[in-house]
Design a protein around this motif. Structure first.
Motif, PDB file in Angstrom:
ATOM      1  N   VAL A  78      16.936 -28.532  58.865  1.00 17.49           N
ATOM      2  CA  VAL A  78      17.440 -28.318  57.507  1.00 17.49           C
ATOM      3  C   VAL A  78      16.425 -27.519  56.690  1.00 17.49           C
ATOM      4  O   VAL A  78      16.790 -26.612  55.937  1.00 17.49           O
ATOM      5  CB  VAL A  78      17.761 -29.664  56.836  1.00 17.49           C
ATOM      6  N   HIS A 221      27.212 -30.727  57.230  1.00 17.77           N
ATOM      7  CA  HIS A 221      26.047 -31.490  56.753  1.00 17.77           C
ATOM      8  C   HIS A 221      25.507 -30.866  55.484  1.00 17.77           C
ATOM      9  O   HIS A 221      25.215 -31.554  54.500  1.00 17.77           O
ATOM     10  CB  HIS A 221      24.982 -31.508  57.852  1.00 17.77           C
ATOM     11  N   SER A 222      25.360 -29.536  55.488  1.00 16.39           N
ATOM     12  CA  SER A 222      24.796 -28.815  54.349  1.00 16.39           C
ATOM     13  C   SER A 222      25.436 -27.443  54.273  1.00 16.39           C
ATOM     14  O   SER A 222      25.682 -26.805  55.312  1.00 16.39           O
ATOM     15  CB  SER A 222      23.276 -28.635  54.501  1.00 16.39           C
ATOM     16  N   LEU A 224      24.365 -23.942  52.246  1.00 21.02           N
ATOM     17  CA  LEU A 224      23.312 -23.362  51.417  1.00 21.02           C
ATOM     18  C   LEU A 224      23.634 -21.925  51.080  1.00 21.02           C
ATOM     19  O   LEU A 224      24.030 -21.143  51.959  1.00 21.02           O
ATOM     20  CB  LEU A 224      21.964 -23.422  52.139  1.00 21.02           C
TER      21      LEU A 224
END
Length: 229
Positions: A78, A221-222, A224
């Motif tokens: 991450v 999950h993420s 960005l």
């Protein structure tokens, strides 16, 4: 646990919402959505034709699914994604269209776009240290005997056949469609996604998708933003 780096628009982008309702699942929260009611295709056929892309969620593959390398953690991955997105500029594919790749349909660039190819290659290379080597079973699943020499070399080096010069950006909208249904499906997709066909597609962020156990649905999950987003 497997991870993948995919492009998808932001959660509330109109294309994300349209694709989630088409596929019957939202990868941002994992929620199931009703199978779309469309003319000429019954609910069972729609559920079947969207089953495979539904599990993955709407996306374009950039770094294909991988297990973490020994000694690497999710947190490190991450953090690396954050660093990459912080320095990578946003850019725009001039025009996206509905394309047919073999027996399935996807949203694809209307013309080859060099910045997109370079972006995808960079992601494959930058995140390679986080990928565990393929197991023998993983290699066998890819049926290397059916691949070209270049694709086999990519499979051995990068864990996936369709990277680098073999990369073709596509945001999958169906699984295999029978030949006699292909024209109807193309017409349906051009209608359903009319607001996005022939229009620019902004590559404004990257998503880390997670598959908790092999065969389970992927969830985000993420997500960005790239530095220019």
């Amino acid at each position: 646990m497997r991870y993948a780096l995919y492009f998808t628009p932001p959660e509330h982008d109109p294309l994300s919402r349209a694709a989630a309702h088409w596929l019957g699942r939202d990868p941002f929260d994992g929620s199931a959505l009703p199978t779309p009611e469309v003319e000429g295709f019954d609910a069972a056929e729609m559920a079947d034709v969207t089953a495979e892309p539904r599990r993955y969620g709407f996306h374009a593959t950039l770094k294909p699914p991988f297990a973490l390398a020994a000694g690497r953690s999710e947190g490190e991955l991450v953090d690396a994604l954050g660093r990459f997105c912080g320095q990578a500029p946003t850019f725009t594919i001039p025009s996206a269209v509905i394309g047919q790749l073999g027996h399935f349909f996807a949203l694809v660039p209307e013309q080859p776009f060099t910045p997109l190819q370079a972006f995808a290659a960079e992601i494959v290379e930058v995140f390679e240290p986080y990928r565990a080597p393929l197991t023998d079973a993983d290699m066998a699943r890819r049926k290397p005997e059916t691949l070209s020499e270049t694709e086999r070399a990519n499979l051995v080096r990068w864990g996936y056949p369709y990277v680098m010069d073999e990369f073709r950006f596509h945001m999958t909208l169906t699984g295999p469609v029978k030949a006699e249904r292909a024209t109807a499906m193309r017409d349906l997709l051009n209608s359903r996604f009319a607001d996005f066909v022939g229009r620019p597609l902004s590559i404004s962020g990257l998503a880390l998708y997670v598959e908790k156990e092999r065969g389970m649905p992927f969830t985000i999950h993420s997500w960005l933003p790239l530095s220019g987003a």
